[in-house]
Design a protein around this motif. Structure first.
Motif, PDB file in Angstrom:
ATOM      1  N   LEU A   1     -33.883 -24.728 -51.945  1.00 21.49           N
ATOM      2  CA  LEU A   1     -34.419 -25.701 -52.894  1.00 21.49           C
ATOM      3  C   LEU A   1     -35.871 -25.391 -53.365  1.00 21.49           C
ATOM      4  CD1 LEU A   1     -34.074 -29.383 -52.339  1.00 21.49           C
ATOM      5  CD2 LEU A   1     -36.028 -28.491 -53.360  1.00 21.49           C
ATOM      6  N   LEU A   2     -36.641 -24.663 -52.551  1.00 20.68           N
ATOM      7  CA  LEU A   2     -37.925 -24.256 -52.791  1.00 20.68           C
ATOM      8  C   LEU A   2     -37.970 -23.060 -53.717  1.00 20.68           C
ATOM      9  CD1 LEU A   2     -39.992 -24.299 -49.573  1.00 20.68           C
ATOM     10  CD2 LEU A   2     -40.211 -25.776 -51.611  1.00 20.68           C
ATOM     11  N   SER A   3     -36.905 -22.173 -53.598  1.00 22.27           N
ATOM     12  CA  SER A   3     -36.507 -21.061 -54.307  1.00 22.27           C
ATOM     13  C   SER A   3     -36.356 -21.356 -55.877  1.00 22.27           C
ATOM     14  CB  SER A   3     -35.488 -20.190 -53.928  1.00 22.27           C
ATOM     15  OG  SER A   3     -34.326 -20.872 -53.979  1.00 22.27           O
ATOM     16  N   GLY A   4     -35.666 -22.547 -56.177  1.00 19.31           N
ATOM     17  CA  GLY A   4     -35.494 -22.934 -57.343  1.00 19.31           C
ATOM     18  C   GLY A   4     -34.307 -22.253 -58.039  1.00 19.31           C
ATOM     19  N   ASN A   5     -33.423 -21.761 -57.090  1.00 18.10           N
ATOM     20  CA  ASN A   5     -32.273 -20.766 -57.865  1.00 18.10           C
ATOM     21  C   ASN A   5     -31.103 -21.798 -57.704  1.00 18.10           C
ATOM     22  OD1 ASN A   5     -33.839 -18.519 -58.597  1.00 18.10           O
ATOM     23  ND2 ASN A   5     -33.664 -17.899 -56.245  1.00 18.10           N
ATOM     24  N   GLY A   6     -30.963 -22.766 -57.245  1.00 17.04           N
ATOM     25  CA  GLY A   6     -29.872 -23.788 -57.151  1.00 17.04           C
ATOM     26  C   GLY A   6     -29.728 -24.069 -55.677  1.00 17.04           C
ATOM     27  N   HIS A   7     -29.142 -25.058 -55.302  1.00 15.38           N
ATOM     28  CA  HIS A   7     -28.938 -25.608 -54.000  1.00 15.38           C
ATOM     29  C   HIS A   7     -27.749 -26.730 -54.048  1.00 15.38           C
ATOM     30  CE1 HIS A   7     -31.926 -28.641 -55.874  1.00 15.38           C
ATOM     31  NE2 HIS A   7     -31.038 -29.516 -54.971  1.00 15.38           N
ATOM     32  N   GLY A   8     -27.301 -26.758 -53.053  1.00 21.48           N
ATOM     33  CA  GLY A   8     -25.882 -27.602 -52.761  1.00 21.48           C
ATOM     34  C   GLY A   8     -25.929 -28.428 -51.424  1.00 21.48           C
ATOM     35  N   ASN A   9     -24.984 -29.030 -50.977  1.00 24.86           N
ATOM     36  CA  ASN A   9     -24.964 -29.758 -49.946  1.00 24.86           C
ATOM     37  C   ASN A   9     -25.785 -29.266 -48.668  1.00 24.86           C
ATOM     38  OD1 ASN A   9     -23.064 -27.529 -49.364  1.00 24.86           O
ATOM     39  ND2 ASN A   9     -22.073 -28.543 -47.799  1.00 24.86           N
ATOM     40  N   GLY A  10     -26.026 -27.858 -48.490  1.00 25.12           N
ATOM     41  CA  GLY A  10     -26.960 -27.494 -47.434  1.00 25.12           C
ATOM     42  C   GLY A  10     -28.296 -28.116 -47.304  1.00 25.12           C
ATOM     43  N   VAL A  11     -28.806 -28.626 -48.350  1.00 24.01           N
ATOM     44  CA  VAL A  11     -30.009 -29.236 -48.119  1.00 24.01           C
ATOM     45  C   VAL A  11     -30.082 -30.404 -47.225  1.00 24.01           C
ATOM     46  CG1 VAL A  11     -30.742 -28.368 -50.609  1.00 24.01           C
ATOM     47  CG2 VAL A  11     -29.755 -30.572 -50.101  1.00 24.01           C
ATOM     48  N   ASP A  12     -28.972 -31.082 -46.984  1.00 23.03           N
ATOM     49  CA  ASP A  12     -28.826 -32.400 -46.108  1.00 23.03           C
ATOM     50  C   ASP A  12     -28.777 -31.622 -44.599  1.00 23.03           C
ATOM     51  OD1 ASP A  12     -29.107 -34.156 -48.261  1.00 23.03           O
ATOM     52  OD2 ASP A  12     -26.848 -34.723 -48.360  1.00 23.03           O
ATOM     53  N   TRP A  13     -28.094 -30.721 -44.557  1.00 22.02           N
ATOM     54  CA  TRP A  13     -28.006 -30.310 -43.165  1.00 22.02           C
ATOM     55  C   TRP A  13     -29.206 -29.582 -42.531  1.00 22.02           C
ATOM     56  CZ3 TRP A  13     -24.543 -33.367 -41.704  1.00 22.02           C
ATOM     57  CH2 TRP A  13     -23.565 -33.794 -42.549  1.00 22.02           C
ATOM     58  N   TRP A  14     -29.904 -29.097 -43.598  1.00 21.80           N
ATOM     59  CA  TRP A  14     -31.209 -28.516 -43.238  1.00 21.80           C
ATOM     60  C   TRP A  14     -32.230 -29.354 -42.702  1.00 21.80           C
ATOM     61  CZ3 TRP A  14     -33.963 -23.831 -42.697  1.00 21.80           C
ATOM     62  CH2 TRP A  14     -35.435 -24.074 -42.957  1.00 21.80           C
ATOM     63  N   ALA A  15     -32.295 -30.720 -43.678  1.00 27.34           N
ATOM     64  CA  ALA A  15     -33.188 -31.626 -43.121  1.00 27.34           C
ATOM     65  C   ALA A  15     -32.728 -32.457 -42.013  1.00 27.34           C
ATOM     66  CB  ALA A  15     -33.050 -32.768 -44.614  1.00 27.34           C
ATOM     67  N   PHE A  16     -31.325 -32.671 -41.666  1.00 27.52           N
ATOM     68  CA  PHE A  16     -30.845 -33.120 -40.468  1.00 27.52           C
ATOM     69  C   PHE A  16     -31.562 -32.266 -39.284  1.00 27.52           C
ATOM     70  CE2 PHE A  16     -27.326 -33.880 -37.556  1.00 27.52           C
ATOM     71  CZ  PHE A  16     -27.687 -35.435 -37.240  1.00 27.52           C
ATOM     72  N   GLY A  17     -31.358 -31.193 -39.430  1.00 26.20           N
ATOM     73  CA  GLY A  17     -32.163 -30.246 -38.350  1.00 26.20           C
ATOM     74  C   GLY A  17     -33.460 -30.739 -38.177  1.00 26.20           C
ATOM     75  N   VAL A  18     -34.350 -30.736 -39.285  1.00 25.16           N
ATOM     76  CA  VAL A  18     -35.664 -31.197 -39.317  1.00 25.16           C
ATOM     77  C   VAL A  18     -35.743 -32.506 -38.696  1.00 25.16           C
ATOM     78  CG1 VAL A  18     -37.810 -31.232 -40.590  1.00 25.16           C
ATOM     79  CG2 VAL A  18     -36.427 -29.643 -41.402  1.00 25.16           C
TER      80      VAL A  18
END
Length: 507
Positions: A329-346
């Protein structure tokens, strides 16, 4: 960078004021003026600050206002008028909230809910998009248990982009029917206001609860309880093709029964979902021969797996809370459903250790830590091996290798961290006993005891000789009935997974 600042929309900061004083101004139409509020965990753009500073929302709910609606607002109200009959399909249709709304709409000339039916009690909070009030249905017989949160948005003060966020949240709320997600009871469009009537959560949010605990952290069992319920909520959203993008403790509200409820859906985006159902062969087993010396039969165990995950979801918007942003998400090259699973780990990390894993001395240093190749590290603690393993697999920088990105919650439920959870019964688990968490079990969602880490002890029974003989006879009879039952009976393979094993005879 854009963030939602509505992270305390649905609950009240002032728990000492119950708003039921007959001499209070709540007995008449209220006139409120508000200032903006920004938390230190969120970014606020200059345009957002200026628009909030310019706007001073003055709102009086009375019969005159509830009847002076524009043509566009009337069309929107007609679109959402089905909410008044939606309770017949809703899983919580027996709650006092729906009963109070049915009473009001039955007395309404047009069968719809209006602002004149609502009695404001007090202001709950303010955010980037609007203000939220605690309210109830006027002349409701069960006022204590039939309270609502009314989110009021002044459309004249918002930019076109903010207005699209309001419509996104309203549309997503209209789709939800889940124990751990809010219910949209009604949408009322009046003049330049959009009002969303939703659930009121009296126990605040998970971030406030963490601040009340020693070391700002939860015991392992409590963290597992909240993480499991959030996981089920994310699974439901992803099955609808909704990527949440704003998971954090501030957006995890706590109902009066102690269970969670996600909030703030204005940063979500929607994508297509292609559900899949697959059966895999686990391996053959041989059934033991019966007493009649019948020929043994080979039984194949098949694992049936259902996955509904928006794996093709793509967005390039950079939104969220800085400590929970994913590297892609920070790279700005596009993101998908993985942002939610990253946030879940955090989230799991913060629940267990009282801080986020990549937090630096400033927001900029935190973002640099997330974007760098630096791997997550853990403070020394005993008994955290399974939790650390799950967090490492969730906080993988490459989303293609991150746990959950391909099969979603299906993979997470199988992890050892969640071992022992009976997922179909999770809504009936008893919430943990924590400092600052006042659980009203009388009005809960049917909690029947049990916990993700607790095993109910078996009660000792005293037997008479006659009772013991009868008990042994019943057990023997039940055993023979099982042996003679059909071999096509389905057996659950693993209570820690959302798949089942089926035994099939092979000649």
């Amino acid at each position: 960078m854009e963030e939602a600042q509505d992270n305390y929309y649905y609950y009240d900061h002032s728990s000492n004021n119950n708003g039921n004083n007959p001499s209070s101004p709540c007995d008449t139409d209220l006139d409120f003026s508000f200032n903006s509020t920004v938390t230190d965990r969120t970014f606020a753009s200059s345009s957002a600050r200026s628009s909030l500073a310019r706007s001073s929302l003055t709102l009086s709910f009375n019969d005159r206002l509830s009847t002076t609606s524009s043509s566009a607002a009337a069309a929107a109200a007609a679109t959402f008028s089905s909410y008044n009959s939606f309770d017949s399909l809703h899983h919580r249709r027996s709650d006092p909230q729906w009963s109070a709304i049915r009473t009001a709409t039955n007395l309404s000339p047009d069968g719809r809910l209006h602002l004149s039916h609502l009695k404001l009690l007090r202001l709950l909070g303010a955010g980037n998009l609007g203000r939220v009030f605690l309210c109830k249905i006027r002349d409701s017989s069960d006022a204590a248990s039939a309270q609502f949160a009314l989110k009021v948005v002044d459309r004249d003060t918002l930019s076109k982009k903010k207005l699209s966020h309001v419509e996104t949240e309203a549309r997503i709320l209209s789709l939800l029917d889940h124990p751990f997600l809010p219910t949209l009871y009604a949408r009322i469009d009046v003049s330049h206001y959009t009002c969303l009537l939703i659930d009121y959560c009296s126990n605040g949010d998970l971030h406030s609860l963490l601040r009340k605990q020693p070391g700002n952290r939860l015991p392992l069992a409590a963290a597992k309880f909240f993480a499991a319920e959030v996981l089920v909520a994310l699974e439901y959203l992803h099955a609808l093709g909704i990527v949440y993008r704003d998971l954090k403790p501030e957006n995890i509200l706590l109902r009066e029964d102690g269970h969670v409820m996600l909030s703030d859906f204005d940063l979500c985006f929607e994508a297509d979902v292609d559900p899949t159902f697959r059966c895999d062969r686990v391996g053959p087993t041989r059934r033991r021969r019966s007493r009649k010396r019948r020929k043994g039969v080979v039984v194949e165990e098949m694992a049936a797996e259902f996955v509904a995950e928006p794996i093709a979801a793509v967005s390039s918007s950079c939104v969220g809370t800085h400590e929970y942003l994913s590297p892609e998400l920070l790279s700005g090259n596009g993101h998908g459903n993985g942002v939610d699973w990253w946030a879940f780990g955090v989230l799991i990390y913060e629940l267990l250790y009282g801080t986020t894993p990549f937090k630096g001395g400033s927001k900029e240093s935190t973002l640099r830590n997330i974007a760098s190749s630096k791997q997550v590290s853990f403070p020394p603690a005993e008994g955290m091996e399974e939790a650390e393993d799950l967090i490492r697999k969730l906080l993988v920088k490459d989303p293609r290798r991150r746990l959950g990105c391909s099969k979603g919650a299906t993979d997470l439920k199988r992890h050892r961290f969640f071992e022992g959870i009976k997922w179909p019964l999770i809504r009936h688990y008893s919430p943990p006993e924590l400092r600052g968490l006042a659980v009203n079990r009388a009005n809960g969602s049917g909690s029947r005891g049990g916990h993700v880490m607790a095993v109910a002890p078996k009660n000792r029974r005293s037997w008479s000789l006659k009772g013991l003989v009868e008990h042994m006879f019943r057990r023997r009879k039940k055993r023979y009935s099982r042996l003679n039952s059909s071999s096509n009976h389905h057996h659950q393979a693993n209570t820690n997974c959302n798949y089942y094993q089926y035994k099939v005879r092979v000649a």
